[in-house]
Design a protein around this motif. Structure first.
Motif, short mmCIF file in Angstrom:
data_model
loop_
_atom_site.label_atom_id
_atom_site.label_comp_id
_atom_site.label_asym_id
_atom_site.label_seq_id
_atom_site.Cartn_x
_atom_site.Cartn_y
_atom_site.Cartn_z
N SER A 1 0.85 -1.20 0.00
CA SER A 1 0.00 0.00 0.00
C SER A 1 0.89 1.24 0.00
O SER A 1 2.10 1.15 0.20
CB SER A 1 -0.89 0.02 1.26
OG SER A 1 -0.10 0.25 2.41
N GLY A 2 0.25 2.38 -0.19
CA GLY A 2 0.98 3.64 -0.10
C GLY A 2 1.49 3.87 1.32
O GLY A 2 2.59 4.40 1.52
N THR A 3 0.70 3.47 2.29
CA THR A 3 1.11 3.60 3.68
C THR A 3 2.38 2.79 3.94
O THR A 3 3.34 3.28 4.54
CB THR A 3 -0.02 3.11 4.61
OG1 THR A 3 -1.21 3.83 4.30
CG2 THR A 3 0.33 3.30 6.07
N SER B 1 -2.43 16.71 5.28
CA SER B 1 -2.29 15.54 4.41
C SER B 1 -3.21 14.45 4.93
O SER B 1 -3.84 14.59 5.99
CB SER B 1 -0.85 15.05 4.42
OG SER B 1 -0.69 13.90 3.60
N PHE B 2 -3.25 13.34 4.19
CA PHE B 2 -3.93 12.15 4.69
C PHE B 2 -3.16 11.62 5.90
O PHE B 2 -1.94 11.75 5.99
CB PHE B 2 -4.01 11.09 3.58
CG PHE B 2 -4.62 9.80 4.04
CD1 PHE B 2 -5.91 9.79 4.58
CD2 PHE B 2 -3.93 8.62 3.97
CE1 PHE B 2 -6.48 8.61 5.02
CE2 PHE B 2 -4.49 7.42 4.41
CZ PHE B 2 -5.76 7.43 4.93
N ALA C 1 -1.97 8.88 6.89
CA ALA C 1 -0.85 7.94 6.73
C ALA C 1 0.51 8.63 6.79
O ALA C 1 1.48 8.07 7.30
CB ALA C 1 -0.98 7.17 5.43
N VAL D 1 4.62 16.31 0.93
CA VAL D 1 3.50 15.65 0.26
C VAL D 1 3.12 16.50 -0.95
O VAL D 1 3.07 17.73 -0.85
CB VAL D 1 2.28 15.54 1.21
CG1 VAL D 1 1.10 14.89 0.51
CG2 VAL D 1 2.66 14.74 2.46
N ASP E 1 6.09 11.89 -0.33
CA ASP E 1 4.78 11.23 -0.32
C ASP E 1 4.08 11.68 -1.60
O ASP E 1 3.45 12.74 -1.65
CB ASP E 1 3.98 11.62 0.93
CG ASP E 1 2.62 10.93 0.98
OD1 ASP E 1 2.16 10.44 -0.07
OD2 ASP E 1 2.02 10.90 2.08
N ALA F 1 1.75 9.94 -3.13
CA ALA F 1 0.57 9.07 -3.25
C ALA F 1 -0.50 9.65 -4.17
O ALA F 1 -1.19 8.93 -4.86
CB ALA F 1 -0.01 8.79 -1.87
N GLN F 2 -0.62 10.98 -4.16
CA GLN F 2 -1.67 11.62 -4.97
C GLN F 2 -1.12 12.19 -6.27
O GLN F 2 -1.85 12.88 -6.98
CB GLN F 2 -2.33 12.76 -4.16
CG GLN F 2 -2.96 12.28 -2.87
CD GLN F 2 -3.66 13.39 -2.07
OE1 GLN F 2 -3.76 14.52 -2.52
NE2 GLN F 2 -4.13 13.05 -0.88
N SER G 1 0.76 5.36 -3.92
CA SER G 1 -0.37 4.52 -3.52
C SER G 1 -1.16 4.18 -4.76
O SER G 1 -1.38 5.05 -5.61
CB SER G 1 -1.26 5.29 -2.55
OG SER G 1 -2.53 4.66 -2.46
N PHE H 1 -4.22 2.88 -4.30
CA PHE H 1 -5.58 2.84 -3.76
C PHE H 1 -6.53 3.20 -4.93
O PHE H 1 -6.20 4.04 -5.76
CB PHE H 1 -5.70 3.87 -2.62
CG PHE H 1 -6.99 3.81 -1.86
CD1 PHE H 1 -7.19 2.86 -0.87
CD2 PHE H 1 -8.01 4.72 -2.13
CE1 PHE H 1 -8.39 2.82 -0.17
CE2 PHE H 1 -9.21 4.68 -1.43
CZ PHE H 1 -9.39 3.72 -0.45
N LYS I 1 -6.89 6.76 -6.40
CA LYS I 1 -5.75 7.54 -6.90
C LYS I 1 -5.80 7.54 -8.44
O LYS I 1 -6.50 6.74 -9.04
CB LYS I 1 -4.44 6.93 -6.40
CG LYS I 1 -4.40 6.74 -4.88
CD LYS I 1 -4.36 8.07 -4.13
CE LYS I 1 -4.86 7.90 -2.72
NZ LYS I 1 -3.97 8.09 -1.64
C1 LIG Z 1 -3.67 7.68 -0.23
C2 LIG Z 1 -2.58 8.33 0.50
C3 LIG Z 1 -1.68 7.60 1.30
C4 LIG Z 1 -1.87 6.16 1.67
O1 LIG Z 1 -2.03 5.27 0.66
P1 LIG Z 1 -2.75 3.84 0.91
O2 LIG Z 1 -2.44 3.11 -0.34
O3 LIG Z 1 -4.19 4.11 1.10
O4 LIG Z 1 -2.12 3.22 2.10
C5 LIG Z 1 -0.62 8.28 1.87
N1 LIG Z 1 -0.45 9.59 1.70
C6 LIG Z 1 -1.31 10.32 0.96
C7 LIG Z 1 -1.05 11.79 0.80
C8 LIG Z 1 -2.40 9.72 0.36
O5 LIG Z 1 -3.26 10.46 -0.36
#
Ligand SMILES: *Cc1c(COP(=O)(O)O)cnc(C)c1O
Length: 393
Positions: free
Chosen positions: A59-61, A85-86, A88, A135, A161, A163-164, A193, A195, A198
């Motif tokens: 996962s992104g986490t 941020s999210f 995580a 981020v 980070d 992820a987005q 991530s 998810f 995304k």
């Molecule tokens: C979605 C997200 C994560 C976590 O990703 P997961 O795959 O859901 O664990 C971490 N940081 C940010 C900024 C995110 O948007």
């Protein structure tokens, strides 16, 4: 009209056959752990991001977690990050017994403000800050030129980070060297991530770390598989952070569409911003559209220096909570990213981190995300803006 925040059904219409074929391929191969699909995705994503190595994870986490673990971050270390941020982004720091330090954000990009970072780094005379996690929020890169310059001058590794922000670009100006940097490829490592919400989403959880650094990539590979090398001999304590081959196969179906989806999202953003600007809402300040920092600046090759991939299209508005209720009542999906800044989260209370981040706190009370997914139609966007205008009237 019903306008969902995200409609995965709309992309399933043209992806379903290929996704089912990809999953079937994995099922029939009996390669259920690691294997060729994972390796191929790692190569494809690393290449897409302009990085040398890709390490697929669960996962992104977990991408963030194993990056910090591979840096040896632990009890009592400090990690500098954004309060906006999210969860995580901060959760991984806390899980390792480390302490987050927050640099407030820039009010326009919502990303960590390098001026605040510099103050904090200069005040850290004991050199307790061991890593920096910027981020790239909503799909727009943080100010990486300034962040990398600062981080390098203090000798602190940067874990992005991203992820987005897979596929987002930003100007990288280091000394006289001016180039385009791609999200995830500028720091020591970049975390993605997959998810489903995304821009590149799997059919479940998945993530990846990319890096230019061979030694760090090898460390990540060890960390992802219990620190074992060879099998059953454990030099370090890692975990099971492996990427599922079914996810890898599905993501390989979607990756070739990614640039087109980014283009569609950008077009949708342009339409929203035009429609809102044509109403009086932007002029009288009740609605502020997302702004692309460095917009209009191009590289020598004519490529846009700052490329926002619009994972989210986020407005800053008056009467946010009432607007949200109104939109929901009218079948328009919307969401608040994020209503509580990280430094105000209840789980931090016992750490008594005395932080003031007024810019993030203000943003948390004023921002709202509208539907922006690639298959959104202009009719739907007209309806959304019509309803927003109606609300303020
Ligand atoms: C979605 C997200 C994560 C976590 O990703 P997961 O795959 O859901 O664990 C971490 N940081 C940010 C900024 C995110 O948007």
């Amino acid at each position: 009209m019903k306008v969902p925040l995200l409609d995965l059904q709309a992309q399933l219409e043209y992806l379903e056959d290929d996704l089912v074929a990809a999953v079937t391929r994995v099922v029939q191969s009996t390669r259920y752990i690691q294997g060729p699909e994972v390796e191929a995705l790692e190569e494809e994503v690393a290449a897409y991001c302009g990085a040398s190595y890709g390490v697929g994870v669960s996962s992104g986490t977990d991408a963030l977690l194993i990056s910090l673990m591979s840096l040896g971050i632990g009890q009592g270390d400090k990690v500098l990050t954004t309060p906006y941020s999210f969860f995580a982004t901060m959760g991984v720091i806390l899980r390792l017994g480390a302490v987050p330090v927050f640099a407030d954000i820039d009010p326009i990009s919502y990303n960590m403000d390098p001026a605040r970072m510099e103050e904090i780094l200069k005040a850290d005379t004991e050199r307790e800050i061991k890593a920096i996690i910027p981020v790239h929020l909503y799909g727009q890169c943080a100010d990486m030129s300034s962040i990398m310059q600062l981080a390098d001058s203090f000798g602190i590794p940067v874990i992005e980070d991203a992820a987005q922000a897979i596929g987002a670009d930003c100007p990288m100006i280091l000394d006289t060297n001016r180039k385009i940097g791609r999200a995830g490829s500028m720091g020591l490592a970049g975390c993605f991530s997959f998810f489903p919400s995304k821009n590149l989403g799997g059919i479940g959880d998945a993530g990846m770390v990319v890096t230019q650094n061979k030694d760090f990539a090898e460390k990540l590979v060890l960390m992802r598989n219990h620190g074992a090398q060879p099998k059953y001999y454990h030099k370090i304590v890692g975990g099971n952070f492996r990427l599922d081959p079914i996810q890898a196969a599905a993501l390989r179906v979607k990756l070739p569409y990614l640039d087109r989806w980014h283009t569609n999202r950008n077009e949708n953003a342009t339409v929203y911003s035009r429609l809102l600007t044509e109403s009086t809402l932007v002029g009288d300040g009740r609605v502020v559209c997302p702004q692309i920092v460095y917009s209009g600046e191009f590289s020598a090759s004519g490529k846009q220096l700052n490329y926002h991939i619009f994972n989210q299209y986020v407005l800053r508005v008056e009467k946010r909570d009432e607007l949200r209720e109104w939109l929901q009542k009218n079948d328009i999906g919307c969401e608040i990213y994020y209503p509580v800044p990280l430094h105000k989260q209840e789980c931090l209370a016992k750490l008594s981190i005395d932080t003031h981040c007024p810019v993030a706190e203000k943003a948390a009370g004023e921002t709202i995300a509208l539907p922006i997914y690639p298959e959104l139609t202009v009719e739907m966007q007209n309806y959304v803006v019509e309803k927003i205008v109606q609300f303020y009237d």
